[in-house]
Motif scaffolding. Structure first.
Motif, PDB file in Angstrom:
ATOM      1  N   GLY A 179       2.439   4.928   0.157  1.00  0.00           N
ATOM      2  CA  GLY A 179       2.236   6.077   1.014  1.00  0.00           C
ATOM      3  C   GLY A 179       3.434   6.300   1.916  1.00  0.00           C
TER       4      GLY A 179
ATOM      5  N   THR B 113      -1.119   9.347   1.462  1.00  0.00           N
ATOM      6  CA  THR B 113      -1.041   8.553   0.227  1.00  0.00           C
ATOM      7  C   THR B 113      -0.836   9.420  -1.007  1.00  0.00           C
ATOM      8  OG1 THR B 113      -3.445   8.549   0.015  1.00  0.00           O
ATOM      9  CG2 THR B 113      -2.463   6.700   1.187  1.00  0.00           C
TER      10      THR B 113
ATOM     11  N   THR C  29      -9.727  12.697   0.953  1.00  0.00           N
ATOM     12  CA  THR C  29      -9.078  13.852   0.333  1.00  0.00           C
ATOM     13  C   THR C  29      -9.444  15.104   1.114  1.00  0.00           C
ATOM     14  OG1 THR C  29      -9.172  12.810  -1.844  1.00  0.00           O
ATOM     15  CG2 THR C  29      -8.889  15.201  -1.795  1.00  0.00           C
TER      16      THR C  29
ATOM     17  N   THR D 182      -9.041   6.012   2.257  1.00  0.00           N
ATOM     18  CA  THR D 182      -8.300   7.218   1.900  1.00  0.00           C
ATOM     19  C   THR D 182      -9.282   8.366   1.695  1.00  0.00           C
ATOM     20  OG1 THR D 182      -6.517   5.961   0.873  1.00  0.00           O
ATOM     21  CG2 THR D 182      -6.724   8.264   0.223  1.00  0.00           C
TER      22      THR D 182
ATOM     23  N   LYS E  11       0.856  -1.184   0.000  1.00  0.00           N
ATOM     24  CA  LYS E  11       0.000   0.000   0.000  1.00  0.00           C
ATOM     25  C   LYS E  11       0.894   1.237   0.000  1.00  0.00           C
ATOM     26  CE  LYS E  11      -3.634  -2.405   2.453  1.00  0.00           C
ATOM     27  NZ  LYS E  11      -4.436  -2.469   3.672  1.00  0.00           N
TER      28      LYS E  11
ATOM     29  N   GLN F 289      -4.122  13.587   0.330  1.00  0.00           N
ATOM     30  CA  GLN F 289      -4.844  12.326   0.436  1.00  0.00           C
ATOM     31  C   GLN F 289      -4.217  11.573   1.605  1.00  0.00           C
ATOM     32  OE1 GLN F 289      -4.047  11.043  -3.566  1.00  0.00           O
ATOM     33  NE2 GLN F 289      -6.136  11.511  -4.188  1.00  0.00           N
ATOM     34  N   SER F 290      -5.059  11.226   2.586  1.00  0.00           N
ATOM     35  CA  SER F 290      -4.546  10.549   3.771  1.00  0.00           C
ATOM     36  C   SER F 290      -5.479   9.435   4.187  1.00  0.00           C
ATOM     37  CB  SER F 290      -4.357  11.543   4.919  1.00  0.00           C
ATOM     38  OG  SER F 290      -5.588  12.140   5.265  1.00  0.00           O
ATOM     39  N   LEU F 291      -4.903   8.470   4.858  1.00  0.00           N
ATOM     40  CA  LEU F 291      -5.654   7.307   5.299  1.00  0.00           C
ATOM     41  C   LEU F 291      -6.298   7.585   6.650  1.00  0.00           C
ATOM     42  CD1 LEU F 291      -6.065   4.273   4.415  1.00  0.00           C
ATOM     43  CD2 LEU F 291      -4.355   3.756   6.161  1.00  0.00           C
TER      44      LEU F 291
END
Length: 133
Positions: free
Chosen positions: A12, A126, A96, A94, A10, A39-41
């Protein structure tokens, strides 16, 4: 598989230590810059408890000649925003987040993006994009 350095399948960048900091600098931009999209988890469980990053954006314009509080010539803060890395779901998704600058950063400026882990012990980015729109 060696999973000690994050999730190899994955993509990132993962902060895995309290107060971890990541810094990007972009020099002599060729377009006015108005937004940073991150963009983050967001995930769940003990590993993600209180997960939060602070994003600080600063600029150094060709026309500026100011000194910031830490003594660096020319850098001034554009904005800051916190992003949570946890949610109330038993899935990892994920999200935004679009950070709109109060005023566009002018052409020819340098832009610095600092991401600091300010809560919890894990945060994952990410993707990031600077944009003129």
């Amino acid at each position: 598989r060696d999973m000690s350095h994050g999730w190899p399948r994955k993509l990132g960048i993962v902060a895995k230590n309290t107060n971890a900091t990541l810094q990007f600098e972009f020099h002599s931009t060729t377009l006015p810059t108005k937004t940073l999209t991150v963009q983050s988890l967001k995930s769940y469980g003990e590993k993600w408890e209180r997960s939060e990053a602070l994003i600080t954006i600063t600029k150094r314009s060709p026309s500026e000649n100011t000194t910031t509080t830490n003594g660096e010539l020319g850098w001034s803060q554009v904005m800051q925003q916190r992003i949570s890395g946890i949610h109330n779901s038993t899935s990892s998704i994920t999200y935004t987040t679009e950070l709109e600058f109060p005023v566009a950063v002018e052409v020819g400026s340098d832009i610095r993006v600092v991401v600091e882990l300010v809560g919890g012990s894990t945060f994952k980015i990410t993707g990031m994009m600077l944009c003129s729109r």
